[in-house]
Design an enzyme around this catalytic site. Sequence first.
Site, PDB file in Angstrom:
ATOM      1  N   ASP A   1       0.785  -1.232   0.000  1.00 34.81           N
ATOM      2  CA  ASP A   1       0.000   0.000   0.000  1.00 34.81           C
ATOM      3  C   ASP A   1       0.817   1.283   0.000  1.00 34.81           C
ATOM      4  O   ASP A   1       0.603   2.168  -0.819  1.00 34.81           O
ATOM      5  CB  ASP A   1      -0.917   0.019   1.220  1.00 34.81           C
TER       6      ASP A   1
ATOM      7  N   GLU B   1       1.778  -9.847  11.205  1.00 36.19           N
ATOM      8  CA  GLU B   1       1.617  -9.405   9.814  1.00 36.19           C
ATOM      9  C   GLU B   1       2.986  -9.111   9.197  1.00 36.19           C
ATOM     10  O   GLU B   1       3.274  -9.503   8.066  1.00 36.19           O
ATOM     11  CB  GLU B   1       0.743  -8.160   9.812  1.00 36.19           C
TER      12      GLU B   1
END
Length: 459
Positions: free
Chosen positions: A194, A432
């Site tokens: 992102d 993550e």
Amino acid sequence: MAVGAERPRGLPPRGPVRLTSQLLAARAAYVLRGNDLGTMTSAAPRLYPHMWSWDAAFVAVGLARLSVPRAVQELDTLLGAQWGDGMIPHIVFNPDSTGYFPGPERWRCHEGVTGAPPYPATSGICQPPVHAIAVQRIVEAARRQGRTDRQAAGEFIERAWRPLVAWHRWLATKRDPGGTGRVVLHHGWESGMDNSPRWDGPYARVVVGEDLPPYRRRDTEVVGDPSMRPSDREYDRYLWLIEEMRRAGYDQALLHERMSFAVEDVLVSALLAVACDVLADIGEERAQPAADVADLRAWAARSRAGVVASVDPVTGLARDRDVRTGEWLASPTVAGFAPLLCGGLPRAAEAALLATFEGEDWCGNPGLAAAVPPSTSPTAGAFRPREYWRGPQWPVLAWLFHWSFARRGWAERAAVLREEGLRLVGAGDFAEYYDPLTGEPLGSMQQSWTAAAVLDWLC
């Protein structure tokens, strides 16, 4: 690394996995089962309660080690949300969860957008095409099991073949209108990375309209440290791009004309080349239509050539290209190693790129907690060790390069990535991403694709 070669200079010393392999695998299986929503797996229970496209592919890889039918079901659910033009959307929303932002009400794809399924609700963009890799791993797992699993895998390929070919065709045509061999993205989210420094220039040229609808972020409420997440200013741009897409009705031709953000992504293009070849291999083995296989081979060749053509003659790294300005984007991120995934470089250039990958600017940096690729080079000015895709190490990327290196016959290099990846996640938190300098787990915990990578490494 050739057989008998020494461990690359600069790599941290080997250390034991902090949990035993058996316990680590058991905890990984527990994470996947705990995140199972029935027919889909949430990417993470608190921060990501829905199904993400490339997450689902990696999750299926891990699930195949536990249950081939459940792995098949994961991909069936994803393909069930495919758009009529062939796009696989980057989010399939779980109707039982309403706490995520931006949710269906922001995308509004299910409200009569041409080609979008009315149910389940989805987003209006894509993610990297790693799904054929998952199919291959399911087939390989089924071969090790009994006849029932082999039958389930075979039947899945029969019903999924046309949707998967349509997905690759959509990328190769709708997202490569100029035939460059490089897939055009209209949002950094489509890359899966992102806020990578790759997108700083293109994002800086996005002018947010005064009529951007108000919003409230949810990610920073789950991840308390804002240094791990994109800034509010970045988020404004992310949401404005959704507005541009929505106002164009998600029409691909209009997006190419109007979108503020249009970038040729070398990593997605390399993955398309790999995925097309992998799917073509499956098609040949399963006697699928020869015309489809020929198309897949042609798309793979064109994408591979497009990636190779992007390589910087000075650094040897592949580069993205801003379509709006014509500028090559030479940020020192892990995407620069895209040619190592898809091949195509001359032998000397490939050897030099491998040396860079293993050298002190990357995996061999003596300050790294584990010798796996950080998302941005630790020696780069844009490096931020705790900030999402601007520095942290992602186990799923280590798995992807491990898988690719093994596929290309670089067994010892693949083994190093597996060993170091397991060392990074050895405490069993399944984060993550991780601080590359300290090994601290960051982002959301109990991340499904991290658990899936561990299962595939260990089982």
